[in-house]
Motif scaffolding. Structure first.
Motif, short mmCIF file in Angstrom:
data_model
loop_
_atom_site.label_atom_id
_atom_site.label_comp_id
_atom_site.label_asym_id
_atom_site.label_seq_id
_atom_site.Cartn_x
_atom_site.Cartn_y
_atom_site.Cartn_z
N GLU A 124 -6.95 1.73 -4.45
CA GLU A 124 -6.60 0.34 -4.72
C GLU A 124 -6.20 0.11 -6.17
OE1 GLU A 124 -9.63 -2.27 -3.23
OE2 GLU A 124 -9.63 -1.28 -1.27
N ALA A 125 -6.90 0.72 -7.11
CA ALA A 125 -6.55 0.54 -8.53
C ALA A 125 -5.16 1.09 -8.81
CB ALA A 125 -7.58 1.20 -9.43
N ALA A 126 -4.84 2.23 -8.21
CA ALA A 126 -3.51 2.80 -8.40
C ALA A 126 -2.45 1.87 -7.83
CB ALA A 126 -3.42 4.18 -7.75
N GLY A 127 -2.69 1.36 -6.63
CA GLY A 127 -1.74 0.41 -6.03
C GLY A 127 -1.54 -0.81 -6.89
N GLY A 128 -2.61 -1.30 -7.50
CA GLY A 128 -2.50 -2.44 -8.42
C GLY A 128 -1.69 -2.11 -9.65
N LEU A 129 -1.90 -0.91 -10.19
CA LEU A 129 -1.12 -0.47 -11.34
C LEU A 129 0.36 -0.41 -10.99
CD1 LEU A 129 -0.69 0.81 -14.18
CD2 LEU A 129 -1.22 3.01 -13.11
N TYR A 130 0.69 0.17 -9.85
CA TYR A 130 2.10 0.30 -9.47
C TYR A 130 2.74 -1.07 -9.28
CZ TYR A 130 0.44 5.04 -8.64
OH TYR A 130 -0.14 6.28 -8.78
#
Length: 156
Positions: A124-130
């Motif tokens: 989820e954190a990666a998706g938010g960053l992207y």
């Protein structure tokens, strides 16, 4: 001062970071079916690609990531972001955004019209960053068994 330095994807430091990344992914991957594949070094040699290491204030390697050329897409020249990783102790400091911006800059310098990447919905954190970095969800462009989401960002 935090720095980002180019490295061979098969250097001892890069290999250790990737091993940490793969172990973490395998540990939390739903169903335990994470498939580990160490990258082909030739795919990350300029101008086909580049691999970088993030060093913390003490010079210790704490993260990595790379871009590699993939077949052109509808927008033209396309590079793929791969193996974006920061050790858990460093997260929340903005270094992921810094690393992604560095890779985007390098892709632009090589004439990329688009950056793509794949990820898993549990990150989820990666998706938010992207999403915060301008990537939008797209249809799958590869058959990565570890991915459930695919993203693109137009650069040109």
């Amino acid at each position: 001062m935090v720095e980002i330095v180019e490295a061979s994807v098969d250097s001892p430091e890069a290999h250790a970071l990737l091993a940490d990344y793969f172990a973490l992914r395998a540990e939390i991957f739903p169903g335990g079916g994470y498939r580990t594949v160490f990258p082909d070094p030739a795919a990350f040699e300029p101008p086909a690609g580049v691999f970088v290491i993030v060093r913390d204030d003490d010079g210790a390697p704490v993260g990595c990531g790379g871009i590699r050329r993939v077949p052109d897409g509808p927008a033209g020249v396309r590079y793929e972001v791969k193996h974006l990783y920061l050790s858990p102790a460093t997260r929340g400091r903005g270094w992921g955004r810094m690393l992604l911006a560095d890779l985007e800059r390098r892709a632009r310098e090589w004439g990329a019209a688009e950056l793509v990447l794949d990820t898993h919905h549990t990150l989820e954190a990666a998706g938010g960053l992207y999403a915060a970095s301008g990537f939008t969800q797209i249809e799958p462009y590869n058959d990565n068994p570890n991915a459930t989401r695919w993203y693109a960002k137009t650069l040109a």
